[in-house]
Design an enzyme around this catalytic site. Structure first.
Site, mmCIF file in Angstrom:
data_model
loop_
_atom_site.group_PDB
_atom_site.id
_atom_site.type_symbol
_atom_site.label_atom_id
_atom_site.label_comp_id
_atom_site.label_asym_id
_atom_site.label_seq_id
_atom_site.Cartn_x
_atom_site.Cartn_y
_atom_site.Cartn_z
ATOM 1 N N GLU A 121 0.912 -1.146 -0.127
ATOM 2 C CA GLU A 121 0.035 -0.198 -0.109
ATOM 3 C C GLU A 121 0.826 1.141 0.090
ATOM 4 O OE1 GLU A 121 -4.014 -1.718 2.023
ATOM 5 O OE2 GLU A 121 -2.625 -0.946 3.286
ATOM 6 N N CYS A 134 3.734 8.244 1.456
ATOM 7 C CA CYS A 134 3.901 7.473 2.404
ATOM 8 C C CYS A 134 4.111 6.139 1.507
ATOM 9 C CB CYS A 134 2.854 7.065 3.396
ATOM 10 S SG CYS A 134 3.500 5.918 4.652
ATOM 11 N N CYS A 141 6.433 -7.413 6.877
ATOM 12 C CA CYS A 141 7.478 -6.992 7.754
ATOM 13 C C CYS A 141 8.146 -8.262 8.643
ATOM 14 C CB CYS A 141 7.043 -6.042 8.805
ATOM 15 S SG CYS A 141 8.370 -5.035 9.624
ATOM 16 N N CYS A 145 6.042 -5.685 15.852
ATOM 17 C CA CYS A 145 5.507 -4.650 16.748
ATOM 18 C C CYS A 145 4.186 -4.773 17.024
ATOM 19 C CB CYS A 145 5.872 -3.196 16.250
ATOM 20 S SG CYS A 145 7.525 -2.919 15.704
ATOM 21 N N CYS A 148 1.033 -2.751 15.522
ATOM 22 C CA CYS A 148 1.185 -2.453 14.124
ATOM 23 C C CYS A 148 0.593 -3.565 13.540
ATOM 24 C CB CYS A 148 2.566 -2.285 13.615
ATOM 25 S SG CYS A 148 2.760 -1.891 11.987
ATOM 26 N N CYS A 375 -1.555 5.578 10.047
ATOM 27 C CA CYS A 375 -0.284 4.927 10.391
ATOM 28 C C CYS A 375 -0.584 3.611 10.703
ATOM 29 C CB CYS A 375 0.152 5.840 11.382
ATOM 30 S SG CYS A 375 0.943 7.130 10.981
HETATM 31 N N1 SAH Z 1 8.939 -0.090 9.982
HETATM 32 C C1 SAH Z 1 9.058 1.389 10.115
HETATM 33 C C2 SAH Z 1 8.543 2.265 9.285
HETATM 34 C C3 SAH Z 1 6.772 1.892 9.031
HETATM 35 S S1 SAH Z 1 5.708 2.218 10.514
HETATM 36 C C4 SAH Z 1 8.954 1.855 11.527
HETATM 37 O O1 SAH Z 1 8.445 1.028 12.392
HETATM 38 O O2 SAH Z 1 9.546 3.018 11.822
HETATM 39 C C5 SAH Z 1 5.291 3.816 10.314
HETATM 40 C C6 SAH Z 1 4.924 4.338 11.609
HETATM 41 O O3 SAH Z 1 3.590 3.987 12.199
HETATM 42 C C7 SAH Z 1 5.810 3.981 12.913
HETATM 43 O O4 SAH Z 1 6.258 5.019 13.815
HETATM 44 C C8 SAH Z 1 5.111 2.827 13.418
HETATM 45 O O5 SAH Z 1 5.330 2.708 14.793
HETATM 46 C C9 SAH Z 1 3.638 3.520 13.289
HETATM 47 N N2 SAH Z 1 2.553 2.689 13.631
HETATM 48 C C10 SAH Z 1 2.516 1.377 13.448
HETATM 49 N N3 SAH Z 1 1.079 1.104 13.820
HETATM 50 C C11 SAH Z 1 0.532 1.930 14.305
HETATM 51 C C12 SAH Z 1 -0.837 2.114 14.750
HETATM 52 N N4 SAH Z 1 -1.567 1.160 14.907
HETATM 53 N N5 SAH Z 1 -1.064 3.288 15.144
HETATM 54 C C13 SAH Z 1 -0.540 4.498 15.132
HETATM 55 N N6 SAH Z 1 0.645 4.221 14.713
HETATM 56 C C14 SAH Z 1 1.439 3.152 14.288
HETATM 57 FE FE1 SF4 Z 2 7.299 -3.328 10.925
HETATM 58 FE FE2 SF4 Z 2 5.200 -2.118 11.851
HETATM 59 FE FE3 SF4 Z 2 7.259 -2.659 13.457
HETATM 60 FE FE4 SF4 Z 2 7.335 -0.742 11.274
HETATM 61 S S1 SF4 Z 2 5.862 -0.827 13.034
HETATM 62 S S2 SF4 Z 2 8.938 -2.365 12.025
HETATM 63 S S3 SF4 Z 2 6.144 -1.740 9.934
HETATM 64 S S4 SF4 Z 2 5.824 -4.262 12.447
#
Ligand code: SAH
Ligand code: SF4
Length: 394
Positions: A121, A134, A141, A145, A148, A375
């Site tokens: 996406e 973005c 991934c 996390c 996420c 995000c």
């Molecule tokens: N993998 C990289 C970039 C992609 S995530 C990283 O983790 O930095 C982009 C941003 O969105 C990151 O700061 C991540 O922590 C945040 N993010 C992920 N899931 C989210 C959620 N459910 N609500 C708000 N922010 C989120």
């Molecule tokens: Fe991967 Fe989501 Fe963690 Fe970013 S926030 S490293 S996309 S699992």
């Protein structure tokens, strides 16, 4: 991505049309995503005399990245027989837009289909003073996390440089932003003025491809974005941070999200490998190495998990001495998510503590929530349907 009260409320539209794109043609080398040197080498391989190769590569580069041309036949400063030769060996192909959705707030989400039938996406966020794209760097991934959505999808594969820069090109196609003949794109107020590597995937686990694609985005004869308008977000792949400064030189954002190793281990499990102290050392060195002003700390606000006054104060202590901005991201929910968004009052109080310590602490207004484009909500739709949430590591 920061919000603005800019976008007019338009009704949600769902555009299921597949924009026409060329399918991969067998045996043809795709020029999109090659570095300048690789492009030159590819031309020589296909029979362009070595002496001419640099000039030809420059001409092609401008057609592809400055003018958005996809057909060799349109490259009018090349002799016709040479154009024909090129089209027998090469193609100029960007990934296909399988679906486009437009949010009520103007955010556009593209479901992008890449070779092998995989999907990622890409999200375009219009604001008053900028338009941010973005982009994704991986399908899924490897990291998990716990807050996420992308993290619930296993890694399928890394994107190629062409698929990464291709997301910028397809967004420009959709925005109609390739310059009219004779106009310098630098003169225009750009619709697509910023790139954030905050889509699916961990960009520093696909370093070379991300670097090559961003070099194309920054090239003064190509997409022409300043390195200050490109922000790479990492969850904290410490050994690659100095390399990012040296080899890309873009702005850096870090998914910080917690102020103790105990909590960060749960939210961002890569913390077990590179804990907060190691991460901060790498971040401290970044601004000087990259000659960039400040680091963006991303901090997702999770109710009763990381949002106390004590957290805010610890955060200030931790980042002391690092030029920083703290982006507070109200948690965006997704089906089965094991967390809740902190209350607005709590987020404001948290922001206030940080602000009083002298740091900018904007609260991001989620964009495109109605189309799951905010995000952390990104995930290939096909995956979304077949792979229910795995157990949360709360
Ligand atoms: N993998 C990289 C970039 C992609 S995530 C990283 O983790 O930095 C982009 C941003 O969105 C990151 O700061 C991540 O922590 C945040 N993010 C992920 N899931 C989210 C959620 N459910 N609500 C708000 N922010 C989120
Ligand atoms: Fe991967 Fe989501 Fe963690 Fe970013 S926030 S490293 S996309 S699992």
């Amino acid at each position: 991505m920061t919000a603005a009260a800019s976008a007019p409320a338009t009704p949600i539209t769902q555009d299921l049309l597949t924009l026409p794109r060329k399918p991969a043609a067998e045996g043809l080398v795709n020029l999109v995503g090659l570095t300048r040197d690789a492009l030159r080498a590819a031309l020589i391989d296909a029979g362009t005399p070595e002496k001419q190769a640099r000039m030809r590569a420059n001409q092609l580069w401008q057609w592809i990245y400055q003018k958005g041309v996809r057909d060799f036949a349109d490259m009018t400063n090349l002799a016709k027989p040479y154009r024909a030769e090129l089209s027998e060996a090469f193609e100029i192909r960007v990934p296909e837009v399988a679906r486009r959705e437009v949010s009520a707030d103007g955010t556009r989400k593209y479901l992008v289909r890449i070779d092998g039938g995989h999907e990622v996406e890409t999200v375009y966020i219009p604001e008053a003073d900028r338009g941010t794209l973005c982009i994704s760097s991986q399908v899924g991934c490897t990291l998990t996390c716990s807050f996420c959505h992308t993290g619930t999808q296993r890694l399928v594969r890394n994107l190629t440089p062409g698929e990464i820069i291709g997301q910028v090109m397809l967004a420009r196609d959709d925005l109609g932003e390739w310059p009219a003949p004779g106009r310098n794109p630098k003169d225009e107020t750009r619709l697509l003025s910023n790139i954030v590597l905050m889509g699916m995937g961990e960009p520093l686990y696909n370093f070379e491809a991300v670097r090559d694609a961003m070099k194309i985005a920054m090239d003064p004869e190509g997409i022409q974005l300043s390195r200050r308008r490109i922000t790479l977000s990492t969850s904290g792949v410490v050994p690659e941070i100095a390399r990012t400064a040296e080899e890309i030189g873009c702005m850096l954002a870090v998914s910080f999200h917690a102020t103790t190793d105990e909590v960060r281990d749960k939210l961002v499990p890569i913390n077990k490998r590179w804990p907060i102290a190691d991460l901060l050392d790498a971040l401290r060195a970044y601004p000087k190495l990259s000659n960039s002003e400040r680091i963006t700390f991303e901090y997702v606000m999770l109710k009763d998990v990381n949002d106390s006054d004590a957290d805010a104060r610890r955060l200030i202590d931790l980042i002391r001495g690092i030029p920083a901005k703290i982006n507070l991201i109200p948690f965006n929910e997704w089906p089965g998510a094991p967390y809740q968004r902190s209350d607005q009052v709590r987020i404001k109080r948290f922001a206030d503590i940080i602000y009083k310590a002298g740091y900018a602490a904007p609260i991001r207004t989620p964009r495109g929530e109605d189309i799951m484009a905010a995000c952390g909500q990104l995930k290939s739709d096909s995956e979304r349907a077949r792979n229910p949430r795995r157990a949360a590591a709360k």
